[in-house]
Scaffold this motif. Structure first.
Motif, short mmCIF file in Angstrom:
data_model
loop_
_atom_site.label_atom_id
_atom_site.label_comp_id
_atom_site.label_asym_id
_atom_site.label_seq_id
_atom_site.Cartn_x
_atom_site.Cartn_y
_atom_site.Cartn_z
N ALA A 49 0.82 -1.22 0.00
CA ALA A 49 0.00 0.00 0.00
C ALA A 49 0.86 1.27 0.00
O ALA A 49 0.37 2.35 -0.34
N SER A 72 -4.90 -2.25 -1.40
CA SER A 72 -4.47 -1.36 -2.49
C SER A 72 -5.36 -1.58 -3.71
O SER A 72 -4.90 -2.04 -4.76
N LYS A 75 -4.35 -0.54 -7.29
CA LYS A 75 -3.20 -1.15 -7.96
C LYS A 75 -3.59 -2.40 -8.74
O LYS A 75 -4.59 -3.06 -8.42
#
Length: 305
Positions: A49, A72, A75
């Protein structure tokens, strides 16, 4: 190509394609050498993260990649080997635990991080092997349903006897396969060595240990100890990694059975293919799953996990 040539190509491509490589400690040493970060699943997820890279490659198993995605979501997260599952994480599903919760409505559901994202959506708080005792002790409710690992749960129960901890039959089949007889034989074969075991081992094995802790805790204990010989009671790759890091010490395997085939399914060539862009398995989680599953992880963070 030699191992070194493959590693050099991976290092070049991950930089070129802006990829952060995370490798769990159970991975082979040649994979750890090309990783940006190594460690246990939760530590890696937290690190993911914080990195600036838009793509994260998890060299581990599926629930670990799911945890990275949960923490995250913006991502792109890739699991290095599509077949790398976790028998423990897959033992219990959302429907089973929802049914158990109906029978025990006044119990706080504590989920080991080795669970699927879907299962986490119906749990109250998540724990790691290193934070489980601390968090269970801090929960206000005395009634705890601990899932899925009954061996880790039994260890927690032994450390927090004031709580009423209900366990279900589940856990890591690799750690659970180690027997008391094997532990006794190892201690007899290496009388000067300390026995370091993971709490996923069965209680009779844990009872014989000189130290009980998470993978990271076992490694730190061995590295920082004045002792020179250790029997390693967790995945056998840890003994190999420690031999590299502490060449002046001796590390023995508790059992040849302590080998995770799922972790070993990732090869260096798999990593190479992933950084080339034609390997691995991208992780997708819908917004609802991420939102609900994050609640028990956020609770863990809040409680100091």
């Amino acid at each position: 190509m030699t191992i070194r040539e493959v590693q050099d190509e991976i290092m070049r491509l991950k930089k070129e394609n802006d990829i952060c490589i995370l490798a769990h400690s159970y991975q082979a040493h040649e994979i750890l050498e090309v990783a940006d970060f190594t460690g246990d699943s939760y530590a890696l997820s937290k690190l993911a993260a914080t990195v600036p890279n838009k793509t994260v490659l998890m060299c581990g198993v599926r629930f670990m990649a799911e945890t990275v995605k949960m923490l995250s979501p913006e991502k792109k997260v890739i699991l290095s080997s599509p077949i790398a599952g976790c028998p423990m994480a897959e033992q219990m599903d959302k429907e089973l635990i929802e049914a158990v919760k109906l029978k025990y409505p006044d119990y706080t559901v504590v989920a080991y991080i080795n669970t699927t994202a879907e299962l986490k959506t119906v749990c109250d708080v998540c724990v790691t092997s290193s934070s489980a005792v601390k968090i269970v002790k801090a929960i206000e409710n005395n009634n705890i349903l601990f899932i899925p690992d009954c061996n880790l749960g039994a260890y927690v129960a032994s450390q927090v006897p004031e709580k009423n901890i209900k366990l279900l039959q589940g856990g890591c089949p690799i750690h659970a396969a180690v027997t008391k007889r094997e532990a006794e034989a190892a201690k007899a074969a290496y009388p000067n060595a300390e026995l370091l075991v993971h709490p996923e081992c069965v209680p009779p094995v844990v009872a014989l240990a000189d130290f009980v802790g998470s993978t990271t805790a076992i490694m730190n204990y061995a590295k920082n100890s004045d002792k020179k010989e250790f029997i390693i009671g967790t995945e056998n790759s840890i003994a190999e990694h420690l031999q590299y890091e502490c060449p002046d010490k001796k590390f023995y395997l508790l059992s040849q059975a302590l080998m995770c085939r799922n972790m070993k399914s990732t090869t260096l060539i798999d990593v190479l293919n992933c950084v080339k862009g034609d390997g691995g398995d991208e992780i997708f989680l819908d917004d609802e799953t991420i939102t609900q599953a994050r609640k028990c992880i956020d609770k863990m963070i809040e409680m100091g996990g």
